[in-house]
Design a protein around this motif. Structure first.
Motif, PDB file in Angstrom:
ATOM      1  N   ALA B 314       0.843  -1.206   0.000  1.00 56.09           N
ATOM      2  CA  ALA B 314       0.000   0.000   0.000  1.00 56.09           C
ATOM      3  C   ALA B 314       0.875   1.252   0.000  1.00 56.09           C
ATOM      4  CB  ALA B 314      -0.937  -0.015   1.207  1.00 56.09           C
ATOM      5  N   CYS B 315       1.951   1.222   0.791  1.00 49.91           N
ATOM      6  CA  CYS B 315       2.847   2.391   0.859  1.00 49.91           C
ATOM      7  C   CYS B 315       3.574   2.607  -0.469  1.00 49.91           C
ATOM      8  CB  CYS B 315       3.865   2.235   1.981  1.00 49.91           C
ATOM      9  SG  CYS B 315       3.160   2.396   3.625  1.00 49.91           S
ATOM     10  N   THR B 316       3.962   1.508  -1.122  1.00 49.96           N
ATOM     11  CA  THR B 316       4.648   1.625  -2.408  1.00 49.96           C
ATOM     12  C   THR B 316       3.752   2.337  -3.416  1.00 49.96           C
ATOM     13  OG1 THR B 316       5.888  -0.403  -1.989  1.00 49.96           O
ATOM     14  CG2 THR B 316       5.717   0.315  -4.283  1.00 49.96           C
ATOM     15  N   ILE B 317       2.514   1.894  -3.472  1.00 51.49           N
ATOM     16  CA  ILE B 317       1.561   2.510  -4.396  1.00 51.49           C
ATOM     17  C   ILE B 317       1.369   3.982  -4.043  1.00 51.49           C
ATOM     18  CG2 ILE B 317      -0.868   2.507  -5.121  1.00 51.49           C
ATOM     19  CD1 ILE B 317      -0.773  -0.617  -4.630  1.00 51.49           C
ATOM     20  N   ALA B 318       1.196   4.255  -2.765  1.00 56.44           N
ATOM     21  CA  ALA B 318       0.923   5.629  -2.339  1.00 56.44           C
ATOM     22  C   ALA B 318       2.122   6.543  -2.596  1.00 56.44           C
ATOM     23  CB  ALA B 318       0.538   5.650  -0.856  1.00 56.44           C
ATOM     24  N   VAL B 319       3.305   6.100  -2.187  1.00 54.41           N
ATOM     25  CA  VAL B 319       4.474   6.984  -2.303  1.00 54.41           C
ATOM     26  C   VAL B 319       4.792   7.266  -3.772  1.00 54.41           C
ATOM     27  CG1 VAL B 319       6.987   7.060  -1.997  1.00 54.41           C
ATOM     28  CG2 VAL B 319       5.499   6.447  -0.074  1.00 54.41           C
ATOM     29  N   ARG B 320       4.751   6.243  -4.609  1.00 48.35           N
ATOM     30  CA  ARG B 320       5.072   6.481  -6.023  1.00 48.35           C
ATOM     31  C   ARG B 320       4.038   7.386  -6.685  1.00 48.35           C
ATOM     32  NH1 ARG B 320       6.838   0.287  -7.471  1.00 48.35           N
ATOM     33  NH2 ARG B 320       8.863   0.350  -6.402  1.00 48.35           N
ATOM     34  N   TYR B 321       2.775   7.039  -6.536  1.00 47.30           N
ATOM     35  CA  TYR B 321       1.743   7.824  -7.211  1.00 47.30           C
ATOM     36  C   TYR B 321       1.687   9.252  -6.683  1.00 47.30           C
ATOM     37  CZ  TYR B 321      -2.942   9.580  -8.296  1.00 47.30           C
ATOM     38  OH  TYR B 321      -3.993  10.356  -8.685  1.00 47.30           O
ATOM     39  N   LEU B 322       1.783   9.399  -5.375  1.00 49.30           N
ATOM     40  CA  LEU B 322       1.638  10.739  -4.800  1.00 49.30           C
ATOM     41  C   LEU B 322       2.871  11.614  -5.051  1.00 49.30           C
ATOM     42  CD1 LEU B 322      -0.245   9.711  -1.538  1.00 49.30           C
ATOM     43  CD2 LEU B 322      -1.203  10.789  -3.587  1.00 49.30           C
ATOM     44  N   SER B 323       3.994  10.996  -5.412  1.00 48.04           N
ATOM     45  CA  SER B 323       5.134  11.789  -5.897  1.00 48.04           C
ATOM     46  C   SER B 323       4.836  12.358  -7.275  1.00 48.04           C
ATOM     47  CB  SER B 323       6.399  10.921  -6.032  1.00 48.04           C
ATOM     48  OG  SER B 323       6.706  10.300  -4.830  1.00 48.04           O
ATOM     49  N   ILE B 324       4.084  11.600  -8.048  1.00 46.50           N
ATOM     50  CA  ILE B 324       3.794  11.974  -9.433  1.00 46.50           C
ATOM     51  C   ILE B 324       2.605  12.920  -9.515  1.00 46.50           C
ATOM     52  CG2 ILE B 324       2.997  11.036 -11.646  1.00 46.50           C
ATOM     53  CD1 ILE B 324       4.614   8.442 -10.793  1.00 46.50           C
ATOM     54  N   ARG B 325       1.580  12.602  -8.748  1.00 43.47           N
ATOM     55  CA  ARG B 325       0.353  13.380  -8.787  1.00 43.47           C
ATOM     56  C   ARG B 325       0.608  14.808  -8.317  1.00 43.47           C
ATOM     57  NH1 ARG B 325      -4.702  12.930 -11.129  1.00 43.47           N
ATOM     58  NH2 ARG B 325      -6.321  13.874  -9.827  1.00 43.47           N
ATOM     59  N   ARG B 326       0.119  15.760  -9.080  1.00 50.16           N
ATOM     60  CA  ARG B 326       0.224  17.166  -8.693  1.00 50.16           C
ATOM     61  C   ARG B 326      -1.161  17.776  -8.589  1.00 50.16           C
ATOM     62  NH1 ARG B 326       4.871  15.651  -9.474  1.00 50.16           N
ATOM     63  NH2 ARG B 326       6.738  16.940  -9.351  1.00 50.16           N
ATOM     64  N   GLN B 327      -1.368  18.619  -7.586  1.00 52.74           N
ATOM     65  CA  GLN B 327      -2.672  19.240  -7.435  1.00 52.74           C
ATOM     66  C   GLN B 327      -2.525  20.534  -6.642  1.00 52.74           C
ATOM     67  OE1 GLN B 327      -6.640  17.914  -8.813  1.00 52.74           O
ATOM     68  NE2 GLN B 327      -4.590  17.255  -9.154  1.00 52.74           N
ATOM     69  N   PHE B 328      -2.928  21.622  -7.202  1.00 49.26           N
ATOM     70  CA  PHE B 328      -2.892  22.960  -6.597  1.00 49.26           C
ATOM     71  C   PHE B 328      -1.457  23.521  -6.538  1.00 49.26           C
ATOM     72  CE2 PHE B 328      -6.749  21.272  -4.488  1.00 49.26           C
ATOM     73  CZ  PHE B 328      -7.654  22.221  -4.911  1.00 49.26           C
ATOM     74  N   THR B 347      -0.334  17.188   5.152  1.00 48.54           N
ATOM     75  CA  THR B 347      -1.564  16.432   5.421  1.00 48.54           C
ATOM     76  C   THR B 347      -1.593  15.102   4.682  1.00 48.54           C
ATOM     77  OG1 THR B 347      -2.479  18.058   3.873  1.00 48.54           O
ATOM     78  CG2 THR B 347      -3.246  18.155   6.150  1.00 48.54           C
ATOM     79  N   VAL B 348      -0.753  14.968   3.667  1.00 50.82           N
ATOM     80  CA  VAL B 348      -0.614  13.665   3.006  1.00 50.82           C
ATOM     81  C   VAL B 348       0.512  12.875   3.679  1.00 50.82           C
ATOM     82  CG1 VAL B 348       0.006  12.526   0.838  1.00 50.82           C
ATOM     83  CG2 VAL B 348      -1.593  14.447   0.828  1.00 50.82           C
ATOM     84  N   GLN B 349       1.592  13.572   3.966  1.00 51.40           N
ATOM     85  CA  GLN B 349       2.726  12.912   4.637  1.00 51.40           C
ATOM     86  C   GLN B 349       2.304  12.267   5.961  1.00 51.40           C
ATOM     87  OE1 GLN B 349       5.840  15.846   5.020  1.00 51.40           O
ATOM     88  NE2 GLN B 349       6.203  15.950   2.798  1.00 51.40           N
ATOM     89  N   ILE B 350       1.481  12.971   6.716  1.00 47.54           N
ATOM     90  CA  ILE B 350       1.115  12.462   8.050  1.00 47.54           C
ATOM     91  C   ILE B 350       0.300  11.174   7.933  1.00 47.54           C
ATOM     92  CG2 ILE B 350      -1.069  13.758   8.302  1.00 47.54           C
ATOM     93  CD1 ILE B 350       1.409  13.360  11.144  1.00 47.54           C
ATOM     94  N   ARG B 351      -0.267  10.922   6.752  1.00 45.28           N
ATOM     95  CA  ARG B 351      -0.997   9.675   6.577  1.00 45.28           C
ATOM     96  C   ARG B 351      -0.094   8.558   6.055  1.00 45.28           C
ATOM     97  NH1 ARG B 351      -6.085  11.533   3.178  1.00 45.28           N
ATOM     98  NH2 ARG B 351      -4.799  13.331   2.611  1.00 45.28           N
ATOM     99  N   GLU B 412      -6.247   1.158   4.129  1.00 45.20           N
ATOM    100  CA  GLU B 412      -7.354   2.069   3.826  1.00 45.20           C
ATOM    101  C   GLU B 412      -6.917   3.538   3.951  1.00 45.20           C
ATOM    102  OE1 GLU B 412     -10.129   1.903   2.411  1.00 45.20           O
ATOM    103  OE2 GLU B 412     -11.164   3.712   3.050  1.00 45.20           O
ATOM    104  N   VAL B 413      -6.034   3.823   4.883  1.00 43.48           N
ATOM    105  CA  VAL B 413      -5.503   5.190   4.981  1.00 43.48           C
ATOM    106  C   VAL B 413      -4.761   5.544   3.695  1.00 43.48           C
ATOM    107  CG1 VAL B 413      -3.802   6.643   6.165  1.00 43.48           C
ATOM    108  CG2 VAL B 413      -5.396   5.244   7.495  1.00 43.48           C
ATOM    109  N   CYS B 414      -3.944   4.622   3.201  1.00 43.56           N
ATOM    110  CA  CYS B 414      -3.245   4.850   1.933  1.00 43.56           C
ATOM    111  C   CYS B 414      -4.246   5.037   0.801  1.00 43.56           C
ATOM    112  CB  CYS B 414      -2.326   3.674   1.595  1.00 43.56           C
ATOM    113  SG  CYS B 414      -0.846   3.608   2.611  1.00 43.56           S
ATOM    114  N   ARG B 415      -5.257   4.177   0.754  1.00 41.01           N
ATOM    115  CA  ARG B 415      -6.224   4.248  -0.332  1.00 41.01           C
ATOM    116  C   ARG B 415      -6.900   5.613  -0.377  1.00 41.01           C
ATOM    117  NH1 ARG B 415     -10.899   4.276  -1.848  1.00 41.01           N
ATOM    118  NH2 ARG B 415     -11.761   4.334   0.261  1.00 41.01           N
ATOM    119  N   ARG B 416      -7.335   6.095   0.787  1.00 41.12           N
ATOM    120  CA  ARG B 416      -8.010   7.395   0.781  1.00 41.12           C
ATOM    121  C   ARG B 416      -7.064   8.525   0.394  1.00 41.12           C
ATOM    122  NH1 ARG B 416     -11.873   7.234   6.145  1.00 41.12           N
ATOM    123  NH2 ARG B 416     -12.530   5.077   5.829  1.00 41.12           N
ATOM    124  N   ALA B 417      -5.791   8.387   0.767  1.00 42.04           N
ATOM    125  CA  ALA B 417      -4.827   9.432   0.432  1.00 42.04           C
ATOM    126  C   ALA B 417      -4.608   9.521  -1.077  1.00 42.04           C
ATOM    127  CB  ALA B 417      -3.494   9.188   1.144  1.00 42.04           C
TER     128      ALA B 417
END
Lengths: 708, 708
Positions: B314-328, B347-351, B412-417
């Motif tokens: 879950a962390c692998t998916i979250a860290v890779r995607y959220l490095s790529i995803r840009r918003q605001f 607020t994303v890091q803390i999750r 689930e925390v990763c999924r919501r993030a």
């Protein structure tokens, strides 16, 4: 094979006897409480009326849903949506009746956007001419619509969407175009296979008068025909489809869509508030969109009211089943003591009862939000008084976040408390969880929108610090609370949360004021970067939302006569639910209460014992308290949660008589590839490969470049 | 329709470039760290070896799984299980290789019980004669087995199961019988459609010599043939089937089974430790089953090690995607600032980051549990020293509960993030969540088994109070900690959690000692009912487990040279992960730390800033820290989490090219019942009714009595 299972009964006690006993052991007035909770829109009457129409119709039978492939779920969903539409004409349903049918069938169906986002956009964003043209088509369902805002690359940040609508000065029309793959529309409900029209949100690109270059005036709505009205195939220049299986919403065709230089007329731009002058190509600016806030609040009030019913559903299943389920004798008992009802274990109560209390907390705050919405609206319509809009928007943002989180997390807490059967298809929690888990993200991501609440609170605190002793009462309601804090924060205080309910409310408010002041200091005085404060801002919003939940609950059951009124015994139980909700919330957030000075560390010692005492007081009423939510068995679709308590027979029937897998006999020997007994190895191999590889076979798997 | 989508690229920056930059910006040594984490059993080599065999085989393609109906998921699962068995013979796989294949295919398959519970029972519970008969049949897969313990009415409380095995003195055999419906076996994997043999756990009923009445000697294991070896149909006297769809485990045929006076020979009772004398009909008592505790610990160590990989996924998916995803853009930026990588928001890091740290915490504790298991086993085998068994059992119970909860909630925390795409089929989180959510319940319910841990701690505290100043070092390791507490609990203390890592460990231990003492006082001194203490006991177990996680992490990265060793830079990052894990855990449980006196209230102020500082330090290394877990794309099956970062092309491919629903065109007009364009209304109606009503049509729905 002789099937002797029909001769058998579950072991004693029978679930139906247990629930009868539970119901007899409480004096909570269920009918009265149900009226109290569900009087708005005559919910109970409406629920019965619509249920009578749909429950026995074959299309609306839910029992086979979990067995279906995802494509079949869409087929069934479309068939149901059509049937509902036919029934609504036949029975002359109102929009509210229609929404009730949606609630009861419990499925986000392929027509869902037609009655909501699509027609709302038509109604609210069209100018008069557009309205005259489009509204009859929508109302007669001549066209089926969807709403295309979110894209592959942009969700929360709507301003960042990439789809463009370029103005063509020569032809006086627009070219809608997707410059990149991430500009593809994505997630838009009903777009995938159903809709023939879409509201497309695109950057309105007009030539800048000075440079001549195209410049965006931000996202605007266009109405676009996307599929042929006869064949339902996409029009040339459009690539559109369904995005595939998701966590939930199996019956909905969430879609993607790309445009390649797709021309739409000038009249496609919905032009009630803003527009493009077709002669000059100049942008016509919007005047006032303040009312948008208002309807957003309304949508969010509905989300809170929906959260209450969703959580009530999980609690209904949990309370009924766990009253019936028995496991282990009391450890301190001797000899052949009977097994204990699982709901009697404090470790089960601590998971279920605070959530049961939360359903009530959500109710009273949902009611308060509706009232705030109607009051504000009336004030605006009367004299243009928009003073409460900001407060309303802040509250609704924070509450959307807090309440959907409470419900989403609560469902899973209930599911786990059910033990093994909570993981099974008979629990009724699977589709509930799968669908509801979208809610923390949609309509404003739960972590993102809390910034709006915090921003509002910082603004109010800033105002309050400027003038802590105003001559006359002024400002917004929160200002009074903040000024009280500013005047007294250095003096000693003690909130007696264990014997004074008003003090509970004050403790929650003190915590909000303290956190608001901290945020004000950090942001306004010390000018710390916004991003670095985000975690504290999220917590501030959470604290504010919790204080609203507590204050509204308090007002409803302590300060005023409940409306509609309640018997004393029922009223007393509401008061205990308030105490449980408040103390449990304090327990969860206790270090914030300590840090803010709203509580003293030594007060913590009493928390768990007090919570446990409240749970004991609520225990005898638990079944009646969930009964009051009046959730029909048809909605629960749960062997565990049925009203009659016949849990084990229902689980057995589901497994033994309704499971299609049991109609086939399999070959378990690994030496052959045969799967279904008698089909032969070669047939099986071909069949299984197709299952595994899907529509495009093997060559393309795990190579996204294959398409290039 | 022309498909122009192949011409388009995602907007800049490309995901692959982003991940390349992320990887270039960190000096964490991925290969070394991977070896450090995964050296046990030569995991990485084995992973590559098995992956090479299965990845390209059609049966093991995962891309269509989410589209399939549940019965088809079983068909595919059985086909895969057979193929794995064939491959294991062809490639001469060890049992560990086989388990690796299970991990990679990521599916609980219909043969899963054969290699685990079924053969373990045969091996451990058979006497020599039975072993000689059964073991070759199992090892040659002549028979396919399952393990039938849990029943419809009893899961956790095994002693309460209702299935009976009555001794027949005349015929010298047993009658297996289900006296009630709730006596039906339930949940048992591989039983539903696959297995032809079962270990059946039943109450061993023997005539009491004095009364002559049957009396139970408790649950015992019997080996029973349940299906015909040729037809795979159930034998007469047995009703057996699959229980239907569940939250997860779609490919597994969890089953139910009833017996009606079903005769099995005397030799069916597995009789290594206990048995029935066939002459006298007398019960032969077991001598010592202490080693059962040992293997339970081993299973639970595996659960912890598995939790680490599940959460890492879950962390692998979250860290890779959220490095790529840009918003605001940054709120404090001006003009045309670029959008911010989502992973940069606190607020994303803390999750995500505390969960990333948790994967490492789980690793070191999994290692410690393995070591404890092997040490204890060696001590027993050497000189019969069983002194550490109780400690081991207590630790493994508490840790099973705490670690599966951390992983299940963390997914689930990763999924919501992940925002909207986290809800989509491209996230890879859906099957992970669906399957893993069984873990908090199986192998000992997470709330129930913590009693065992608390019970142990109360016992040790009781011992320690009796002799707080023992002359020589004695007792179990926890006794030293408890005695230190008893000696010093009235003096002042201060644990410097912000600059002294050893103090962090001490603070966790102090909290455990305090809560143990409270529990001792309540239970032993005040003799409070066990049930009334359950909430505190659960919290005590949680505190103990967290202190183990923290202490093992501390030992591994501060007290000893990591094994295998780590570069300084990598080692330094491990230390930061320790700090983050520990401080984050303190934050979550801060009021317990305050209450127990392990922390002073004013120390809380620094928690969030310190956590935020650690997250900043970890941020540059995040991608490398997940890379180190070496989870293959084949396991991730995630467009968002792919190693190469090509997120948006992969999402597009999945939706546009691999979605079977897009092969059909639909009729959206409600005026006709036609669903697929051209099929006609009548055909559609018949088809849809069948989908809705399933195997038994309309008449039986919602009436479980229909079967009677």
């Amino acid at each position: 094979m002789s099937d002797f299972s029909a001769e058998l009964k579950p072991a004693e006690p029978q679930g139906s006897d247990v629930l009868a006993q539970e119901r007899a052991g409480s004096n909570v007035n269920v009918d009265q409480l149900a009226q109290h909770l569900l009087h708005r829109g005559d919910f109970l009457k409406q629920q019965k009326k619509i249920l009578d129409v749909i429950e026995k119709r074959p299309y609306f039978c839910k029992k086979n849903q979990l067995n279906l492939a995802r494509p079949d779920r869409y087929h069934l969903g479309l068939a149901r949506a059509k049937e509902l539409r036919r029934l609504s004409l036949e029975h002359d349903w109102s929009l509210d009746d229609y929404k009730m049918a949606d609630y009861l069938t419990d499925e986000m169906a392929p027509y869902a956007l037609q009655t909501v986002m699509f027609s709302t956009s038509i109604r609210e964003q069209c100018n008069e001419e557009q309205l005259k043209y489009w509204l009859p088509k929508v109302e007669n369902w001549e066209i089926i619509g969807c709403y295309g805002q979110t894209e592959l690359g942009h969700g929360s940040n709507v301003k960042g969407i990439e789809c463009e609508a370029r103005w063509n000065p020569d032809t006086k029309d627009f070219t809608i175009h997707s410059p990149t793959l991430t500009a593809s529309k994505w997630w838009n409900g009903s777009l995938g296979r159903t809709a023939n029209h879409a509201i497309v949100v695109a950057q309105l690109m007009l030539p800048d008068k000075s440079t001549g270059k195209l410049k965006s005036h931000g996202p605007h709505q266009f109405i676009v025909q996307i599929r042929d009205m006869k064949t339902n195939k996409p029009l040339e220049g459009i690539v559109v489809g369904d995005i595939g299986p998701k966590y939930g919403y199996a019956a909905m065709d969430n879609g993607y869509m790309l445009f390649k230089n797709f021309r739409v007329p000038h009249s496609a731009l919905l032009s009630r508030y803003s527009g493009v002058d077709s002669e000059s190509g100049m942008y016509i600016k919007p005047k006032n969109q303040a009312l948008v806030y208002g309807s957003l609040t309304y949508v969010r009030a509905q989300i809170v009211m929906h959260a209450r019913l969703v959580l009530a559903r999980a609690c209904t299943i949990a309370v009924r089943y766990l009253s019936i389920r028995r496991q282990f004798a009391d450890r301190d008992s001797s000899g052949n003591a009977p097994e204990v009802a699982v709901l009697n274990y404090p470790t089960v109560q601590i998971r279920i009862f605070p959530l049961l209390a939360t359903t009530y907390a959500l109710h009273y705050t949902g009611e308060a939000m509706y009232n705030l919405y109607w009051d504000t609206r009336a004030a605006i319509e009367k004299g243009g008084d928009t003073s409460r809009l900001a407060e309303m928007h802040a509250a609704s943002s924070g509450l959307k976040s807090a309440c959907t989180m409470l419900a989403a997390d609560g469902i899973e807490v209930c599911r786990r408390a059910l033990g093994g059967h909570g993981f099974g298809g008979g629990s009724g929690i699977i589709p509930l969880n799968n669908d509801y888990l979208s809610k923390p993200t949609v309509e404003g991501d739960n972590w993102m929108i809390t910034q709006q609440t915090a921003s509002y609170l910082i603004k109010r605190m800033t105002e309050s610090t400027k003038d802590p002793y105003p001559s006359a009462k002024s400002g917004e309601p929160i200002d009074g609370q903040f000024r009280l804090f500013l005047q007294n924060r250095k003096s000693s205080r003690f909130f007696d949360i264990y014997s004074n309910e008003e003090d509970i409310v004050k403790a929650f408010q003190y915590r909000v004021s303290f956190l608001s002041y901290q945020a004000y200091e950090a942001r306004i005085e010390q000018k710390q970067p916004w991003t670095s404060l985000m975690i504290s801002l999220h917590r501030l919003s959470r604290a504010f939302s919790e204080s609203l939940l507590v204050a509204n609950f308090y007002k409803a059951v302590f300060e005023s006569t409940p409306n509609p009124p309640l018997d004393d015994a029922t009223h007393a139980t509401m008061k205990n639910l308030f105490r449980l909700f408040a103390l449990f919330t304090i327990d969860l957030q206790s270090s914030e209460f300590i840090l803010s000075g709203a509580l003293q560390p030594q007060q913590l010692h009493n928390l768990t014992p007090s919570i446990q005492k409240m749970m004991e007081a609520i225990r005898p009423h638990a079944v009646r308290l969930v009964d009051a939510w009046s959730i029909p068995d048809y909605v629960l679709e749960s062997a565990l949660g049925r009203y009659d308590g016949d849990v084990y027979n229902a689980l057995w029937q589901k497994a033994h008589l309704e499971n299609p897998l049991n109609l086939q006999t399999f070959n378990p020997d690994f030496r052959t590839e045969e799967i279904v007994m008698g089909e032969g190895a070669d047939n099986a191999r071909r069949r299984i490969e197709k299952l595994a590889l899907g529509v495009h076979g093997h060559e393309q798997r795990s190579d996204p470049k294959a398409k290039l």
